[in-house]
Design a protein around this motif. Structure first.
Motif, PDB file in Angstrom:
ATOM      1  N   TYR A  48       1.107   5.177   0.675  1.00  0.00           N
ATOM      2  CA  TYR A  48       0.459   6.241   1.442  1.00  0.00           C
ATOM      3  C   TYR A  48       0.979   7.590   0.933  1.00  0.00           C
ATOM      4  O   TYR A  48       2.159   7.912   1.110  1.00  0.00           O
ATOM      5  N   SER A  51     -11.312   8.472   2.921  1.00  0.00           N
ATOM      6  CA  SER A  51     -11.183   7.507   4.020  1.00  0.00           C
ATOM      7  C   SER A  51     -10.961   6.093   3.506  1.00  0.00           C
ATOM      8  O   SER A  51     -10.501   5.220   4.245  1.00  0.00           O
ATOM      9  N   GLN A  52     -11.271   5.845   2.247  1.00  0.00           N
ATOM     10  CA  GLN A  52     -11.113   4.505   1.679  1.00  0.00           C
ATOM     11  C   GLN A  52      -9.699   4.288   1.164  1.00  0.00           C
ATOM     12  O   GLN A  52      -8.961   5.233   0.897  1.00  0.00           O
ATOM     13  N   VAL A  53      -9.330   3.024   1.043  1.00  0.00           N
ATOM     14  CA  VAL A  53      -8.063   2.654   0.400  1.00  0.00           C
ATOM     15  C   VAL A  53      -8.397   2.299  -1.038  1.00  0.00           C
ATOM     16  O   VAL A  53      -9.230   1.421  -1.301  1.00  0.00           O
ATOM     17  N   SER A  63      -4.052  11.143   1.809  1.00  0.00           N
ATOM     18  CA  SER A  63      -4.387  11.962   2.971  1.00  0.00           C
ATOM     19  C   SER A  63      -3.974  13.405   2.723  1.00  0.00           C
ATOM     20  O   SER A  63      -3.129  13.687   1.861  1.00  0.00           O
ATOM     21  N   GLN A 104      -3.566   4.950  -0.467  1.00  0.00           N
ATOM     22  CA  GLN A 104      -4.350   5.778   0.454  1.00  0.00           C
ATOM     23  C   GLN A 104      -3.854   7.207   0.349  1.00  0.00           C
ATOM     24  O   GLN A 104      -2.651   7.471   0.385  1.00  0.00           O
ATOM     25  N   THR A 116      -7.271  11.615   6.670  1.00  0.00           N
ATOM     26  CA  THR A 116      -8.028  10.908   5.630  1.00  0.00           C
ATOM     27  C   THR A 116      -9.530  11.094   5.795  1.00  0.00           C
ATOM     28  O   THR A 116     -10.305  10.624   4.947  1.00  0.00           O
ATOM     29  N   THR A 118       0.841  -1.197   0.000  1.00  0.00           N
ATOM     30  CA  THR A 118       0.000   0.000   0.000  1.00  0.00           C
ATOM     31  C   THR A 118       0.876   1.247   0.000  1.00  0.00           C
ATOM     32  O   THR A 118       1.799   1.361   0.807  1.00  0.00           O
ATOM     33  N   LYS A 145      -2.377  -0.996  -3.663  1.00  0.00           N
ATOM     34  CA  LYS A 145      -3.413  -0.097  -3.173  1.00  0.00           C
ATOM     35  C   LYS A 145      -2.793   1.256  -2.836  1.00  0.00           C
ATOM     36  O   LYS A 145      -1.584   1.364  -2.622  1.00  0.00           O
TER      37      LYS A 145
END
Length: 305
Positions: free
Chosen positions: A237, A292-294, A276, A274, A281, A235, A272
Motif C-alpha cells: 500500500y 480504486s483498483q489493486v 492512494s 494499491q 483511492t 499487497t 499486488k
C-alpha cells in the motif's frame, strides 16, 4: 555563611568547566564508517578527531578509515595498498584521487568502501559533494560510466532515525524509455540505511530517478512526497501526497503507475500494489488510470530492449 558561598562558587566553576569540556568533546566527535567482513554493509563508530584546518581533519579521517574498527566483525573501509594520491577542495566539493590499486577492489567492496568514505568525509565543514579519481581519471561504475559527484544523502538515510548501519542491495527498477510510452527494466546497486524497508527504498529510488550514468528516464517527479509504504499479506500500500497527481514529464499515466507496480512486485513479498493519494483511492490518475483498483504486474508495457 562565607564558607558556604565560597563552596557554591567553586562548585559553579567546576560545573561550568565540565560543560565546556563536554561541548569541546562533542565538537571533535565524528562518525567514521567501516565495512563488515562479509562485505554486505557499513556501520559507523564515533572517533574523536581534531585539526587546525579542514585539510588536517580530512587526513585524520583517512587515517581512521584505513585503521581497524573496534568491532571485530568489521574491517577498515580502505583496503591495504590503496593510497590517497591527492585531494582538492572547490567551493562545496571535494575531489579525491586514489592510487591504481583502488580499481582492484571487487564491485561489491568498492561500492561499500565508497559509501563509507563519502559518509565520513561529508562531515568536514563545507563538503557537500565528493568525486573520486583513480590516478587522475574519473572513477567509473561496472557499466563503464563515470560515477560523478556524490552526496552523503545518496547513500540513503531514514530521516530522523539514523542507526548508522548500511547495507548493499540489488534492485530491479522500471524506468521509462525515451518515448515515455514503455517501461525498461534496470538492475541497480544501492547502499541504504538498514532501518528503511525494501518497499520504501524502491519507491524512494523511483522518485530519485536514474543516477548519473545510468540508463532510463524518470517516471516520478522528485517533488513527490511519500506519506507511507506498508506491505501486508502480499499487497503493498503506497500512499503519496497530492503532488503525485501532477504531470511526471513525458511519461504516460500508465507508465508512471506501472513503474511503481512492476518495480515493487520484483520484491519477493509483494504480489499486488494499491496506490492512494492522502489515503484516498477514489481518484483517477491524470484522468486515465483509476486508483480504486489493486494493480498487478503488467508485462505488456515493458520494452524487451
Amino acid at each position: 555563611m562565607k564558607k558556604r558561598i565560597i563552596f557554591l562558587c567553586c562548585l559553579m566553576l567546576l560545573l561550568l568547566a565540565g560543560c565546556s569540556s563536554t561541548e569541546a568533546d562533542n565538537e571533535n566527535e565524528y562518525m567514521v564508517y567501516y565495512v563488515n567482513k562479509q562485505e554486505t554493509r557499513i556501520a559507523g563508530e564515533v572517533r574523536e578527531l581534531s585539526g587546525d584546518s579542514d585539510k588536517e581533519l580530512l587526513l585524520q579521517m583517512f587515517s581512521a578509515l584505513k585503521g581497524e574498527p573496534e568491532d571485530q566483525s568489521y574491517k577498515s573501509a580502505i583496503p591495504e595498498g590503496i593510497t590517497l594520491r591527492s585531494y582538492s577542495f572547490s567551493d562545496d566539493s571535494l575531489t579525491l584521487n586514489f592510487s591504481t590499486e583502488y580499481n582492484q577492489m571487487s564491485p561489491t567492496l568498492e561500492v561499500l568502501s565508497r559509501a563509507a568514505i563519502v559518509r565520513t568525509v561529508c562531515q568536514v565543514n563545507g563538503v557537500s559533494y565528493v568525486s573520486f579519481l583513480v590516478e587522475g581519471q574519473a572513477l567509473v561504475n561496472v557499466s563503464g560510466m563515470p560515477v560523478g559527484f556524490m552526496t552523503a544523502d545518496q547513500f540513503l538515510d531514514n530521516a530522523g532515525n539514523e542507526i548508522n548501519t548500511y547495507e548493499k542491495a540489488s534492485l530491479t527498477l522500471y524506468f521509462a524509455d525515451m518515448t515515455g510510452t514503455c517501461l525498461e527494466a534496470h538492475t541497480v546497486e544501492r547502499v541504504y540505511n538498514s532501518n528503511i524497508s525494501m518497499d520504501r527504498l524502491v519507491v524512494e529510488e523511483l522518485i530519485a530517478g536514474p543516477e548519473e550514468g545510468e540508463e532510463g528516464y524518470p517516471t516520478l517527479s522528485d517533488s513527490v512526497k511519500i506519506i507511507s509504504v506498508i506491505t501486508r499479506d502480499g499487497t503493498c500500500y503506497v500512499n503519496f501526497d497530492e503532488s503525485f497527481l501532477t504531470s511526471q514529464g513525458n511519461a504516460t499515466p500508465e507508465v508512471v503507475v506501472y513503474s511503481i507496480v512492476n518495480s515493487l512486485v520484483e520484491l519477493p513479498a509483494i504480489n499486488k500494489v494499491q496506490i492512494s493519494i492522502d489515503g484516498n483511492t477514489n481518484l483517477v490518475y491524470m484522468e486515465v488510470v483509476p486508483l480504486s483498483q489493486v494493480f498487478e504486474r503488467n508485462l505488456e508495457i515493458i520494452n524487451a530492449q
